[in-house]
Design a protein around this motif. Structure first.
Motif, short mmCIF file in Angstrom:
data_model
loop_
_atom_site.label_atom_id
_atom_site.label_comp_id
_atom_site.label_asym_id
_atom_site.label_seq_id
_atom_site.Cartn_x
_atom_site.Cartn_y
_atom_site.Cartn_z
N ASP A 102 0.83 -1.21 0.00
CA ASP A 102 0.00 0.00 0.00
C ASP A 102 0.87 1.26 0.00
N ILE A 103 1.88 1.30 0.86
CA ILE A 103 2.77 2.46 0.93
C ILE A 103 3.60 2.56 -0.35
N SER A 104 4.05 1.42 -0.84
CA SER A 104 4.83 1.39 -2.08
C SER A 104 4.04 1.97 -3.25
N ASP A 105 2.77 1.60 -3.36
CA ASP A 105 1.93 2.11 -4.45
C ASP A 105 1.65 3.60 -4.29
N THR A 106 1.46 4.05 -3.04
CA THR A 106 1.14 5.46 -2.80
C THR A 106 2.26 6.38 -3.25
N PHE A 107 3.50 6.01 -2.94
CA PHE A 107 4.63 6.89 -3.23
C PHE A 107 5.45 6.45 -4.44
N ALA A 108 5.00 5.40 -5.12
CA ALA A 108 5.66 4.92 -6.34
C ALA A 108 7.13 4.60 -6.09
N VAL A 109 7.38 3.88 -4.98
CA VAL A 109 8.73 3.40 -4.69
C VAL A 109 8.70 1.87 -4.63
N SER A 110 9.85 1.26 -4.73
CA SER A 110 9.91 -0.20 -4.75
C SER A 110 9.56 -0.79 -3.38
N ILE A 111 9.18 -2.06 -3.41
CA ILE A 111 8.89 -2.78 -2.17
C ILE A 111 10.13 -2.82 -1.29
N ALA A 112 11.29 -3.06 -1.90
CA ALA A 112 12.54 -3.11 -1.13
C ALA A 112 12.81 -1.79 -0.42
N GLN A 113 12.57 -0.67 -1.11
CA GLN A 113 12.79 0.64 -0.50
C GLN A 113 11.77 0.91 0.60
N THR A 114 10.54 0.51 0.39
CA THR A 114 9.50 0.69 1.40
C THR A 114 9.82 -0.10 2.66
N GLY A 115 10.36 -1.29 2.49
CA GLY A 115 10.72 -2.12 3.63
C GLY A 115 11.78 -1.49 4.52
N GLN A 116 12.55 -0.57 3.95
CA GLN A 116 13.57 0.10 4.76
C GLN A 116 12.97 1.01 5.83
N LEU A 117 11.67 1.30 5.74
CA LEU A 117 11.01 2.08 6.79
C LEU A 117 11.04 1.33 8.12
N ILE A 118 11.02 0.00 8.07
CA ILE A 118 11.17 -0.80 9.29
C ILE A 118 12.59 -0.66 9.83
N SER A 119 13.56 -0.73 8.92
CA SER A 119 14.95 -0.60 9.33
C SER A 119 15.24 0.79 9.88
N VAL A 120 14.65 1.83 9.26
CA VAL A 120 14.84 3.20 9.73
C VAL A 120 14.37 3.35 11.17
N PHE A 121 13.17 2.82 11.47
CA PHE A 121 12.63 2.87 12.83
C PHE A 121 13.54 2.12 13.80
N ALA A 122 13.92 0.90 13.42
CA ALA A 122 14.71 0.06 14.32
C ALA A 122 16.10 0.64 14.55
N LEU A 123 16.72 1.16 13.50
CA LEU A 123 18.05 1.73 13.64
C LEU A 123 18.02 2.99 14.51
N ALA A 124 16.99 3.81 14.32
CA ALA A 124 16.85 5.01 15.14
C ALA A 124 16.63 4.64 16.61
N TYR A 125 15.80 3.63 16.85
CA TYR A 125 15.56 3.16 18.23
C TYR A 125 16.87 2.70 18.86
N MET A 126 17.64 1.92 18.10
CA MET A 126 18.90 1.39 18.61
C MET A 126 19.84 2.51 19.06
#
Length: 390
Positions: free
Chosen positions: A36-60
């Motif tokens: 859903d997010i990938s379609d909204t912003f016209a970015v790849s699934i792989a790039q959208t998945g980095q939103l999880i990594s961004v959150f986790a890395l920032a938390y760390m």
């Protein structure tokens, strides 16, 4: 109705649990709405998945840093500030007009989460009598477990009905409820102990601590290379016309709740080595088998149940071993373990994204095998040396 006595002690804990429920849902909800997010912003699934990594890395990064910077601030103010940041981050995600704005929102939400979760657990201990401290911690962290069991599958289902933006608004609303409730229910709490950043990182010089943290990293990374992209992995797995994803996430969550309860009992009864080896072995095997049975809905549900149970079992024996270390080392090492856990989530998401640039999603479980095997090897080596030294 006025709360008194025992109930008045528990009421703030349940409010804190609403906060951890919101944070737990927010941490992983992107995995259920990638397309859903990938379609909204016209970015790849792989790039959208980095939103999880961004959150986790920032938390760390933020968890030890905020604990150091806010060491002289009373805990009620820290919890309030944390929830304000968390709410703002989720509102930013809900209102974002491009991928960069969502990324910034995720970082802001992670900053709030990193401030909130460890301070909520510490505040909970200070609100009850010593004999009820275990209960207090279990209530606060129970919100996180409930998020895995119900919040993420419900959020994924809700996103399909009304949209992914509304899910972030719902998470922000939960944060607002916790903020209002705690502002009214909590009195001023003593500030946490002030430790220098150098002292907080000092346990890393001990080989036992470093090895245990590496076990956490590789075990968590091995599962989140798959979990971060679970919506893509299961996109063609169906029960007739119905997508299996919400049900698979629910089954995983039920397994997580079972594993969370069972791990403490089994660790006390059978020892941390046995539980750690058993849980990491079954998790690694379950993920590996997904590669070959991803098209079968019944096999997927069975494997997700086994994965859910064992994926939440290995954290307890690891924390148990760290907290058994003498003096203040155990508490500081356990705090570092929380940061390493999120480092594993971030690394898993990044590795999964890199894999998807070159290979189809059903290859992801194959890459969890060497990571899980590394965690097992470290466990065997560490415990063998420990036994020999004894």
């Amino acid at each position: 109705m006025r709360l008194t006595g025992y109930n008045s002690q528990l009421f703030p804990l349940y409010l804190m649990a609403i906060g951890t429920f919101a944070i737990g849902t927010d941490t992983f909800i992107v995995a259920g709405v990638l397309s859903d997010i990938s379609d909204t912003f016209a970015v790849s699934i792989a790039q959208t998945g980095q939103l999880i990594s961004v959150f986790a890395l920032a938390y760390m990064l933020f968890a030890p840093l905020t604990a150091w910077l806010l060491g002289n601030v009373n805990r009620k103010r820290i919890l309030q500030l944390a929830l304000v940041l968390f709410i703002a981050g989720n509102l930013a995600c809900a209102c974002a007009t491009n991928y960069l704005q969502v990324s910034v929102g995720r970082v802001l939400a992670a900053l709030g989460a990193a401030c909130y979760t460890p301070q909520a657990a510490a505040a909970a201990v200070g609100l009850v009598e010593e004999k009820r401290r275990g209960l207090a911690i279990s209530i606060v962290y129970g919100g996180m477990t409930l998020a895995i069991a119900l919040g993420i599958p419900f959020g994924t289902f809700l996103a399909k009905l009304i949209g992914w933006r509304e899910v972030f608004l719902f998470i922000a609303l939960l944060g607002a409820i916790a903020l209002l409730g705690l502002s009214l229910a909590l009195h001023t709490l003593a500030p946490p102990d002030k430790h220098s950043l150098k002292k907080r990182l000092a346990p890393l010089r001990q080989k036992a601590v470093l090895t245990t943290l590496l076990i956490t990293f590789f075990a968590v990374c091995s599962e989140h290379i798959v979990y971060s992209y679970v919506s893509v992995l299961l996109i063609n797995t169906r029960f007739g016309p119905e997508a299996i994803l919400p049900l698979a996430l629910l089954i995983f969550g039920v397994g997580a709740a079972i594993g969370n309860v069972a791990s403490g009992v089994l660790t006390d009864a059978l020892g941390s080595k046995f539980v750690l080896l058993l849980s990491v072995t079954i998790q690694t095997l379950s993920l590996f088998l997904l590669t070959f049975y991803i098209a079968s809905p019944w096999w997927v549900l069975a494997l997700f149940l086994a994965w859910g149970i064992t994926g939440w079992m290995y954290l307890v024996p690891i924390q148990h071993r760290l907290l058994s270390l003498p003096n203040h080392v155990g508490a500081l090492a356990a705090s570092l373990n929380s940061s390493v856990l999120y480092a594993g989530i971030a690394a898993g998401g990044m590795l999964g994204g890199l894999t998807l640039y070159a290979l189809p999603a059903h290859y992801l479980p194959l890459f969890s095998l060497p990571l899980g095997a590394t965690a097992l090897l470290l466990t065997l080596i560490f415990f063998q040396k420990e036994t020999h030294n004894e």
